[in-house]
Each structure stands twice: as C-alpha cells, then as structure tokens.
Write a protein that holds these residues in place. Sequence first.
Motif, short mmCIF file in Angstrom:
data_model
loop_
_atom_site.label_atom_id
_atom_site.label_comp_id
_atom_site.label_asym_id
_atom_site.label_seq_id
_atom_site.Cartn_x
_atom_site.Cartn_y
_atom_site.Cartn_z
N ASP A 274 0.97 -1.24 0.01
CA ASP A 274 -0.01 0.01 -0.07
C ASP A 274 0.77 1.27 0.08
N GLU A 275 2.19 1.21 -0.16
CA GLU A 275 3.10 2.31 -0.07
C GLU A 275 2.52 3.43 -0.95
N ILE B 280 0.00 5.73 -0.15
CA ILE B 280 -1.40 6.09 0.12
C ILE B 280 -1.33 7.17 1.19
N TYR B 281 -0.25 7.29 2.14
CA TYR B 281 -0.01 8.29 2.89
C TYR B 281 0.71 9.29 2.76
N TYR C 162 -0.11 12.71 3.87
CA TYR C 162 -0.04 13.13 5.28
C TYR C 162 1.33 13.19 5.58
N GLY C 163 2.27 13.43 4.54
CA GLY C 163 3.54 13.51 4.94
C GLY C 163 4.57 12.18 5.03
N CYS C 164 4.08 11.20 4.38
CA CYS C 164 4.63 9.90 4.71
C CYS C 164 5.91 9.81 4.02
N LYS C 165 6.99 9.58 4.55
CA LYS C 165 8.45 9.53 3.92
C LYS C 165 8.69 8.24 3.28
N PRO C 166 9.17 8.04 1.94
CA PRO C 166 9.40 6.71 1.47
C PRO C 166 10.02 5.72 2.30
N THR D 182 8.35 4.43 4.87
CA THR D 182 7.46 4.47 6.12
C THR D 182 6.35 3.84 5.84
N GLY D 183 5.80 3.02 6.71
CA GLY D 183 4.40 2.51 6.36
C GLY D 183 3.81 1.86 7.80
N ALA D 184 2.79 1.34 7.77
CA ALA D 184 2.02 0.52 8.80
C ALA D 184 1.39 -0.77 8.21
N HIS E 165 3.99 -3.07 13.65
CA HIS E 165 2.72 -2.21 13.26
C HIS E 165 3.32 -1.14 12.13
N TYR F 292 6.73 0.61 10.35
CA TYR F 292 8.30 0.70 9.91
C TYR F 292 8.75 1.92 9.39
#
Lengths: 301, 301, 301, 301
Positions: free
Chosen positions: A74-75, A77-78, A81-85, A87-89, B109, B111
């Motif tokens: 899903d990389e 989709i955020y 919201y300022g999601c850095k490459p 980073t994910g959940a 959860h 990363y």
Amino acid sequence: MAQTEVATTNWGRWGSDDERGALNLLTPEVVQAAAASIRTGRVYPLGIPIQAQDVPLMDYRGKPMRLTLQDSTDEGIYDVYGCKPGTGAHEDVVIFASHTTSHMDALIHVYEDHQHYNGVPDRAMHALAGATKLGIEKVAGFAARAVLLDMVRHFGDGSWVEPGRNISAADLQAAAAGQGVEIRAGDVVLIRTGYLDMWFAQNGEAGFAQPGIGLDAADWLASKDVVAVGCDNAAVEVIPFDENDFLAVHKVLLVRHGIYMLEFLDFSKPAADECWEGLITVSPLKVTGATGSPINPILIG
Amino acid sequence: MAQTEVATTNWGRWGSDDERGALNLLTPEVVQAAAASIRTGRVYPLGIPIQAQDVPLMDYRGKPMRLTLQDSTDEGIYDVYGCKPGTGAHEDVVIFASHTTSHMDALIHVYEDHQHYNGVPDRAMHALAGATKLGIEKVAGFAARAVLLDMVRHFGDGSWVEPGRNISAADLQAAAAGQGVEIRAGDVVLIRTGYLDMWFAQNGEAGFAQPGIGLDAADWLASKDVVAVGCDNAAVEVIPFDENDFLAVHKVLLVRHGIYMLEFLDFSKPAADECWEGLITVSPLKVTGATGSPINPILIG
Amino acid sequence: MAQTEVATTNWGRWGSDDERGALNLLTPEVVQAAAASIRTGRVYPLGIPIQAQDVPLMDYRGKPMRLTLQDSTDEGIYDVYGCKPGTGAHEDVVIFASHTTSHMDALIHVYEDHQHYNGVPDRAMHALAGATKLGIEKVAGFAARAVLLDMVRHFGDGSWVEPGRNISAADLQAAAAGQGVEIRAGDVVLIRTGYLDMWFAQNGEAGFAQPGIGLDAADWLASKDVVAVGCDNAAVEVIPFDENDFLAVHKVLLVRHGIYMLEFLDFSKPAADECWEGLITVSPLKVTGATGSPINPILIG
Amino acid sequence: MAQTEVATTNWGRWGSDDERGALNLLTPEVVQAAAASIRTGRVYPLGIPIQAQDVPLMDYRGKPMRLTLQDSTDEGIYDVYGCKPGTGAHEDVVIFASHTTSHMDALIHVYEDHQHYNGVPDRAMHALAGATKLGIEKVAGFAARAVLLDMVRHFGDGSWVEPGRNISAADLQAAAAGQGVEIRAGDVVLIRTGYLDMWFAQNGEAGFAQPGIGLDAADWLASKDVVAVGCDNAAVEVIPFDENDFLAVHKVLLVRHGIYMLEFLDFSKPAADECWEGLITVSPLKVTGATGSPINPILIG
C-alpha cells in the motif's frame, strides 16, 4: 447436595435488575486484599494463541482468521500526510468466535428453563441486536484474588487427570489443603486438570471426554461465593456431563448464581512455579451485545 | 533534542534477536514495586466498547460486526448430549480490525526506512502468513506501574486539549509535578488529552486533528525508559503530525525504542477520582502474527 | 382485490415437499422458447458493485469487506512447488450480507403467520445450521425469458418514479402495451423505477421512501405465473409499505406463491437500448442454508 | 510448441489499456451465434455448494462461514413499520475466500516476471485498496458458446482421469472429434477430468495431484482464441505442474493471453446427458478490486 437445593438460585441478591452477578462481590477492599497476594511479581498471561491450527477449536465455531488489512503493497497512500518513502503501517482484520480458545462466558451465554441469571429471558438475546441484557460488556473487566488448584498434582497419577473424571468438592478441598491455600469469598478459582497438556501432547487427537468439575463441586464453589471459575479445559465441567445433563455445571454457576466461567486457560507455567495464589485481572473485549470474549488473563504471583 | 539524536535507536540493547523491546524492563522486581502503587483497590477497565456506531472508527478499517453463531432457534441440536428442553447456549462470531477502538500496537505495526524495531525488515509481515516476527503474540501480556498525566487538568482551559496541540516534554513534566507523581523506568505513561470526551460530546463530528505528543515528548519518554505510552486519542501523537512527518512519534517510540503504544483508552473515571498512579495490566489477544489487538487494560488505583 | 383473495396461496401446487416454488414452471420447453427472445446478442450484466461506499447499503447489514488473503509480500511460499522468482498469485477473502446490493431472496427469507412458502415453519431457519429448507441452494440457478417494464418511460415525468409511488397492475399493463411486450407464464418481470438512478444522482442521500409495486400489482403478477420479479429498488415493493403492512408484497410473492424477488438490479443500459425482452440467467451462489445471495444476472437482448 | 513461442503474449492486441483480455472477442454477433447452440433448453448450473464441509477447500483459504444476521429472535424490531405478529425476515452474512469452491480468476490473480496480463505490474494489487487494475469487476459478466470436452469418456479407463495426467492438445482434439464438436474463437472450453467425482467418491481424501491440461494444451487453446477455460479440478492445469513450473498454465492463459480460468465446476450432469455444447453465462460478483469470485455458471444445452 439434594435435588431441591440444586435448583436454588441467588437471583435478586444484588437487585432484580442486576446484570453483573458475582462481580458485585469485588469491592475495592476485596481488591486491595487480593493485591496483597502478590509475592514474587512474576506475571503469567493465561491465554493460549488464537490461530487456525494447533490449538483446540470446535468445528461449529469455525476457524479463526487473521487477514491483512494493510501492508507494504500500500506504499504511497499516506503521501498526502507527509509519509516518507520507506515508512508505513501494517494492520489486520480478525474473525473468530467469541468463545474461541481462551475465553470468558458472559451471563447471557447459557439459559435454563428459558431463563438466564436473574430471570432474564432467553429472548433477551437477539440475532441482530445481540444481548440486550447480560452481554459481555456488562463485565467491563475485573481484578480479584486467584487461587490455583492443581488437580494433576493432587491426584498424582500422570500428566493430566483422566478424561471423564468428575472432580468433586472434596477433591478441590483436599487439593487446596495440600497446597496450603484457602478459598475466600470474591476469589477466582483456577482448576488445573491438565487437559490442555493432554491436547498438545496428543496433537489435538483428544476425544470429546474431558476431566472437569461436577455438580457437587459447582454447588460447593457457589456456596463459597467465588466470583469466577477458570479451567484449562473446554467447559470447566466434566464431559460427559454430570447426571448426563447438558451444561449442568454452567447452569449452577452461570445461570443460578451469576458466577463467571473462564475456559481453555493455560496454567502450566504458574503450576510449574507452584504459584498457588496471586492477583488476577480479566479483561474481556467490550463487544456490545456479545455472549463472551476471548481473554488473556494476567495472573501476578 | 537535536535532529541527529532523534535517529538514535536502542536496537540490540536486549540482543539482536529480541522481539519484545521495552517489555524487557519488566522484571519481577519491577512488577512487585508496581503492585505497591495500589492504594484504593478501585478498578478501572480502560477500554471503550467495540461496536459499529457511536465510537470512533476509521473508515478504512471497516465496521466491527458481532454476528450470532447460535441462539434459541437452534433448540434441539444438543438433545443427543442430554440437553433438557429450555436449556441452551448463545454464542457469536466477531469481525473487526485489530486496531479497533481501544487497542495496542505490536512492534510489527510501523516501519521506517523499511525496518521495524531491532532492524526487522518490513517484509517480515506477509499478507498470508502474517507477522513472522514482532507479532502481537510476542507481547503475551504484562503488568506494570501506571502513571496518569491529565493534560486537560494541567492546561486548564476547557474539557479537552485543543485539537492539533503538540504536547511537549516540558508539558508532561509540569503536569507530573502538579499531580505529585514521578515517572520511573518500566512505567506505562497514560496521557489524557480529553480527545475521547470531545469525540463523544461532538457525536463523532470531531475532525482529523487531535492533540497529542510530539517528537520532543516522545524522545523524553524514551529517555525515561518507559514501557508503553497510552493515550485517549487515535494515535498517541499529535495530528497534524509533528514536523509534518507521518507517524513521527510512532517511529521514535515503536520503531527506534521498542516502546509500545496504546490508543483510544478512556481515562475519564480515574481522572475524575484523581487516581494518578496504580498497577496496570495489559493483555492483548494472542492472535498469532497480528499487528495489534483490541485491549481493555485494567488499572487498579 | 378483496382481502380474502389476498390470502390465497398456491401451496401444494408442486407437491407438499416442494422447495422451489415458481421455478417449477421453467421446463426445458419454456427455456427453449425464452432463448428465442434473443435478438441482438447484446449482453447486460445487471448487478451493481459490491463495495463499502457509493452503493446503496443498509446499516444493519454492515459494510462489505474485501480483504487481501495473499499478495506479493508472500513471495517465496511456493518455492517448493517450483515457483519462479517474480511469479505469484493474488487472492482475497470477502465478507458481506447475503442481501448486499444486487441480490436474490431465497424462499426462506420472509415468513408470514410464522410460515414460509408451502407451509414451512419459520423455525426451519436456525442461527447455527441455517435454513434446513428453502435455502438459496435449492434455487441452484435458472434461465428464463425476461421482460423489462420501464416505468420511468411510462410515467414520463422525470428521471425516476417519485419515491412512495405505488405502481399498480394497470400501470404495469399499460407500460407493457406501450412497449409492445406481453408477459407470459414463466417470465422474469423486470421493473425499472429509476430508484438506483436517483440514489446515484443524489449521492446516496435518498430517503427511506421508494417507488415500487403494491399489492394489486403483486396479485396480478402472481396470477400471470411469473417466476421472479426484479427491480432496481431495495425491496421490489413500494415503501412506505402498501396498506402499511410490513413486507406486504414479499408476503404475496415469496410466501404465498413461491415467486422469487431480485433487488437492486441495474436496468439503465438495457432501458437506454430499449431492450424490452431477452433471455435472463440468474445464478445465486449456492451457499448452503443461506437466505439469499448477491447476484449479477445476465440479460441477453 | 517451442520454448521461445511459449513466452509470446498477445499484450496490446486490444489496446495498451485493455483490462478485459479475451472477453473482447465476445461481440454481439458471437453471442447471437452462441445462442444458436441451445438445443434442448436444459439448464445446468455448474457451481458446487459453498459450505464448510464435504466440498474441496484449501486450508490456507480458511473455511466458508454463513452466519445468521437476523432471525425469528428479532421479532418486534419492525413493529414501527407496520410489521404484523408472525411476520419477519431471515438474513445472513457470508465470509469466504474469493477463490472458494467453484470460482473464476480475475486477470489480477496471477503474475509472471512481476507482470499481469497486458503488462500490468504486480503492485497494481494493494492489500488495502485491492486491485486497481484487472479486478474481477472488469469482467462484469458474459455469455458465450460453451463446448464440453469429456476427457473421462475419451480416455475411457475409469470414472476419472488419473491424478497427475497431463492432458495434451492432441487429447483435447481427439475428444472433440469423438464427440463431434469443434472449438471456435470466442468459446468457453469446459474440460471434464472427473476430479470432482473422485474427490466426492474418496470423501475428500484425494491428494494434491490432479489431472489437468499442460503447456501444450494451453498453447493450443490460446491459439484457438478461446475466451475462457473451465475445469472440474482445482486449477485447470495438471498438478504436479507441467515442467515443474508453478502455475505454468495460468501464466500462458491468464497472464500472456488474458484468457480466463474457471475452476471446480461440476460437469457431471451435462456429461451424463451428452450435452457437448450450449450457451454459457458466467456472472462473477462485482466485488470491486477483487482477484476472483465464486461463480455458478449457467449452461443451457
């Protein structure tokens, strides 16, 4: 105990509208006293895993599923919201019966003569709306003194009590005496039969029969004003059922006395440590209207 | 704390294979000391209900479902086991996201730079197999001392901290000082922002912004060797995210330090009682391979 | 039609044990004749999507979920079967109400005076076991001649029939005459009210009221020996219910005559093409014991 | 066919953005011609039941669940809508893998060299969002001419083709010749191996091996411009996989040519009737973003 006494209930003891049953015994003073049972600070989570294999499951309850809701595919989709490459959940969705593996019965779980604890009719449970009374959310969560009675140690004839053995009040009393513990009002009584050990040792090939308490022990536990009875088997009670009466012990404890039942708990570690008393906390999920919840009680020795 | 220090991690502190992070701080001695925090014996279950309406839910996680598995329409199926007429059992199946309402994040959860706590790669999470490392079952369950910091009381300007307010280390320290409590290694720090009160007061009309801690507070909490941080909001951290960095605080606590995060806890009752410390037990469901679990922690004041 | 006639049923017409109702009309000869209705070879799948947003859903049925079961994060698990790098399979799990978006009612769906079609008692539906009679699996699947009656075109006063309008037998007959089609025994009658068009045009803000057929039309359709009635609304029937009798039309069609009901079908494309008749195939999923199934009927013009 | 030719694809044939593959062959004219295959009007629903037992299921896909959403215990909830006593509705919720029992693969199902049909990258499938391209909803539903090749009858050595037998192009051609049918562009080719008969005869004790087509047959079918290939086994293709290449046939049909695959269809009834051709309709549920769907195709002989 005579037949007529068996049918005795404590309905109305805490009011005609009470939905919490024996939990009413847990006043702050009782909890304070329970906390004094902590000696070593060792923590024992008593729940077994929730998974589709290698744990005792009943066919009619289906198989637990854990399904991935969100992962590294899903990389992106955020980004908004300022999601850095990088980073994910990760998240999941779970599906399981409320009475899966280690679990707690709500007072709405079992009924007798079409009535639950305190005279609540069986029709207080609706397919769509769920339990309008006595649902698991009424439990909320509790802390109490726990006493662990190790019947395997008491009987001393193997790694588990033989399937089908009806554990009596005298058996429980003798085990308590042998361990040097006494049962008090407000206690959670944990009864180790070794059933889970047998199940794992036999790779799930265990049959329907299981050791557990019968009517005599249930009546005695009710007379001691315990709050809950936990066991390492499927139903607390002996199977085949005492007097061949389906859910006989559930009817005495849950229905007639509002005493809770905790099933498939794993006592192997505290038993190995000879931890016979402690503080226990039980925190079912507050699923509104549900008939029970998986639990993972914390015993602090 | 300077930018370069922020990226510091404690990976390897408990071994290169460690999967429990800050839970390693909870020795029996620490738990014994935590039990000494119990004063009144009052019990506070901190979880909010799991239901499809009137609780904060995120669209992408779907709506929780409780479905009846067995009810009074099934009468007769247990006759073969000696079931008397009018006796029966109610059961359900539940479906919900592992991060529904009150929940706990597993170390799998979140990363950062494709790595979880202790350098575990993001690909340790598989859609089918789930988490092969750092899953919620590794937590098992724990007990610790809890300190509740009431930021609503501290700021003193309404029933909740304003959405978007970045709570700093100095704010937390001042609140602790004002309440007369100190934070110790091994503590679970509970931070009340009033967000849940706001959500319920506004009937769920609250927007995306929420008050919460920022990077400064996260770094400070990590430096204090806390075990977990709990909050009454959706993500512990302030939203919009500090430095506009998606999950900035999760990265400091969960990823870099193996410190657990507990979300959507309800502190209204202990706050009303001015219960600022106590023993807390947290017992996630041991769903093998899951990224988190709903929880209903028990705080004993 | 007088009250006494309304209660007339056709129970027993196809035997006292019959569980298929009007599907008995579909002999091979009738299907052969239906196939002769194919003129253009144009194919219209009539189902709308199953998804959590932007389609009409009812709260009590929950939201459909599609969850990924297996994706590219699982690479490697099939190496033992000779899986080459870069090869893999995507799969999902779905969760939804059997009456989600475009769906078909099984004969076990509705009961009146505690009885379903052919006198099957309401207790033939069990929470655990499901439908022991009249379940959707008894339908299996069928093909028939379809006639589409476009009531929007017939009334000619907008893009949809006004919510709450009770469509009568005379209305249906006039529309059929206007379109130059006739209804025969064994037909599936499709009735376009424009409700779906309205729902999409209003972004789901449509209220509870909907146009649909009333008791008069239902009785007439039953008298014509149709096999099923499909509509582009939630319930085929007008809401508020005719005579303020909950599910009045369901009782006439489903319960008293074993005539099937198909809901939330999308007729916008065949209507635009003025395709008023054709061959239709309806293939519910054979979920054993279920009360209905999502469907995606194929109309061949 | 030589190795180099195997890797040939038809990508771009229907445009670089095409997401429907071989379904593009189904013009109205082709469907009209297909309808001419109807001879007897006999209808064969080809799907097997969806249930938790007694049907072939794969462990990793979990067990299908049908859960009651609403039943007679809910009486009273519709009183406000004029519900008469004794009237009510039964509904359920279903949970199952999209590839459960009889099912259809979407073009997003399998990838090779990280690519799906028409060069769509494997990352077009997201855990949360599902398939952004080539999802099952792009199929919508279709009608075509069907040809049933009965390989059990052709080989003539028992009630099913032996597990592991690689069915070749020559085998298919010989069977077609023996049955007096020919395969045309736009056809759905149904291949009966008897695997389902074997599974039921052996009470599910069948092993992993199954008869099915190999690369040679797949190439030939692709060269004939068929739209879909259906089979009564788990994967259409022979297992162990041809050339020990995991999903070898899926890669030829689904990935390289956009030809659909239909699995676990039941051909026992049309085969018994020697119904070798007819019109088939296939209507997957339009679950947005899904990788496949259970189906219950209708074959009209």
